[in-house]
Design an enzyme around this catalytic site. Structure first.
Site, PDB file in Angstrom:
ATOM      1  N   GLN A   1       0.822  -1.197   0.000  1.00  0.00           N
ATOM      2  CA  GLN A   1       0.000   0.000   0.000  1.00  0.00           C
ATOM      3  C   GLN A   1       0.867   1.263   0.000  1.00  0.00           C
ATOM      4  O   GLN A   1       1.898   1.306   0.659  1.00  0.00           O
ATOM      5  CB  GLN A   1      -0.891  -0.014   1.238  1.00  0.00           C
TER       6      GLN A   1
ATOM      7  N   SER B   1       4.429  -5.957   3.090  1.00  0.00           N
ATOM      8  CA  SER B   1       3.091  -5.943   3.678  1.00  0.00           C
ATOM      9  C   SER B   1       2.097  -6.615   2.742  1.00  0.00           C
ATOM     10  O   SER B   1       2.200  -7.808   2.473  1.00  0.00           O
ATOM     11  CB  SER B   1       2.700  -4.509   4.034  1.00  0.00           C
ATOM     12  N   LEU B   2       1.144  -5.858   2.194  1.00  0.00           N
ATOM     13  CA  LEU B   2       0.208  -6.412   1.223  1.00  0.00           C
ATOM     14  C   LEU B   2       0.946  -7.160   0.102  1.00  0.00           C
ATOM     15  O   LEU B   2       0.460  -8.186  -0.401  1.00  0.00           O
ATOM     16  CB  LEU B   2      -0.616  -5.263   0.621  1.00  0.00           C
TER      17      LEU B   2
ATOM     18  N   ARG C   1      -9.027  -8.469   3.911  1.00  0.00           N
ATOM     19  CA  ARG C   1      -7.984  -7.919   4.782  1.00  0.00           C
ATOM     20  C   ARG C   1      -8.114  -6.396   4.851  1.00  0.00           C
ATOM     21  O   ARG C   1      -8.050  -5.795   5.928  1.00  0.00           O
ATOM     22  CB  ARG C   1      -6.613  -8.316   4.239  1.00  0.00           C
TER      23      ARG C   1
ATOM     24  N   HIS D   1      -0.101  -2.643  11.133  1.00  0.00           N
ATOM     25  CA  HIS D   1       1.082  -3.317  11.687  1.00  0.00           C
ATOM     26  C   HIS D   1       1.364  -2.903  13.129  1.00  0.00           C
ATOM     27  O   HIS D   1       2.514  -2.748  13.531  1.00  0.00           O
ATOM     28  CB  HIS D   1       2.309  -3.104  10.796  1.00  0.00           C
TER      29      HIS D   1
ATOM     30  N   GLN E   1       1.248 -11.088  10.557  1.00  0.00           N
ATOM     31  CA  GLN E   1       1.807  -9.937   9.832  1.00  0.00           C
ATOM     32  C   GLN E   1       1.015  -8.656  10.092  1.00  0.00           C
ATOM     33  O   GLN E   1       1.579  -7.562  10.165  1.00  0.00           O
ATOM     34  CB  GLN E   1       1.804 -10.283   8.332  1.00  0.00           C
TER      35      GLN E   1
END
Length: 309
Positions: A11, A91-92, A116, A201, A250
């Site tokens: 992102q 991340s993503l 998500r 996160h 995560q």
């Protein structure tokens, strides 16, 4: 000959128009976007290609749009015949890496990242969470400052350890604001608030992690065809079951990107191919080690002609 890692952005890399040239010029890329639209039940391709930007920026839209763009460009790039020794995603982007490694089917992945994104948006009421980029701070000093602020003001934690001198913190609005006030104590030169819809996160994302875990449990995870270097621990993982557990973790854990890149370089990787929108990861990789090659594959032309060696 050095090793090659494929890396996939997360992102923040999104841009209206991403993936359109691949869709227009490559049958395999077009198929990816068509499958994404079908799996989601609405046109994520139209949103990616035409916007509006405010809608594309919504986390629940950004995540599937970025995944579709990365996999569409990966399909176009496959004509080069380049095989990675490792894959990783920020991340993503870890979901794109899992599709690339054969761990997740594309349709499953796109539905998971849509969920998500929704869970992450809903986990913390609007205005109660925040994130900020901290520039110039030393990691251990910033972690210690976060612990002090968490104990006295409000939750704030390391969220993305991106490269030397760039760490993102995440947590309560008050906690993140206090890092802005006190960042110099950890050596920070600047603290820049980020436009995000939640404290990603961080431990405040636990409701999202719990809901995501139940969705992850419904999906088939294969063992990886190439090792996936996981965000949570910056170590290679091939077990599908372990990767399933790490994806839930995560959401509430820092993205150990700097350590991921350093580990890959220590294993002999000297060429990083960034597949997806933008060049964010290429920049972070070069800031971590100037001697390695970082090649962005962010257009159909780049996918068709990217130099790899």
């Amino acid at each position: 000959m050095g090793k090659i890692a494929f890396v996939f952005p997360g992102q923040g890399a999104q841009a209206v128009g991403m993936g359109k040239d691949a869709y227009d010029g490559n049958a395999a890329s077009r198929d990816v976007f068509d499958r994404a639209d079908s799996a989601l039940g609405f046109s994520i391709s139209k949103l990616s290609f035409e916007g509006p930007e405010e809608e594309l920026r919504q986390t629940a839209n950004t995540q599937p749009a970025l995944l579709a763009t990365s996999i569409a460009l990966l399909e176009a790039y496959k004509s080069q015949g380049v095989k990675p020794d490792f894959v990783a995603g920020h991340s993503l982007g870890e979901y794109s890496a899992l599709v690339a490694a054969g761990v997740l089917g594309f349709e499953d992945a796109i539905r998971l990242v849509r969920a998500r994104g929704q869970f992450m948006e809903q986990a913390v009421p609007s205005g109660q969470g925040a994130m900020a980029a901290v520039l110039g701070a030393e990691r251990d000093a910033l972690a210690a400052l976060c612990a002090d602020v968490t104990a006295n003001v409000g939750t704030v934690e390391l969220a993305n350890v991106n490269c030397p001198g760039q760490i993102v913190v995440s947590g309560s609005t008050a906690g993140v604001a206090e890092i802005g006030n006190r960042g110099k104590e950890a050596g920070a030169k600047r603290v820049i608030p980020l436009e995000v819809s939640g404290p990603f996160h961080s431990s405040l994302m636990k409701p999202a992690a719990d809901r995501l875990a139940s969705e992850l449990a419904k999906v088939v995870f294969n063992d990886a065809a190439v090792p996936v270097v996981a965000n949570v621990n910056a170590r290679p993982v091939t077990s599908g079951e372990e990767l399933r557990k790490l994806l839930a973790l995560q959401v509430v854990s820092p993205v150990q990107w700097e350590d991921t890149i350093k580990w890959l370089i220590s294993e002999g990787v000297d060429t990083f191919v960034e597949i997806g929108s933008g060049t964010v990861l290429s920049g972070l990789i070069k800031k971590t080690d100037k001697s390695v090659q970082a090649i962005p594959v962010n257009t159909a032309a780049a996918a068709a002609g990217a130099v790899t060696q």
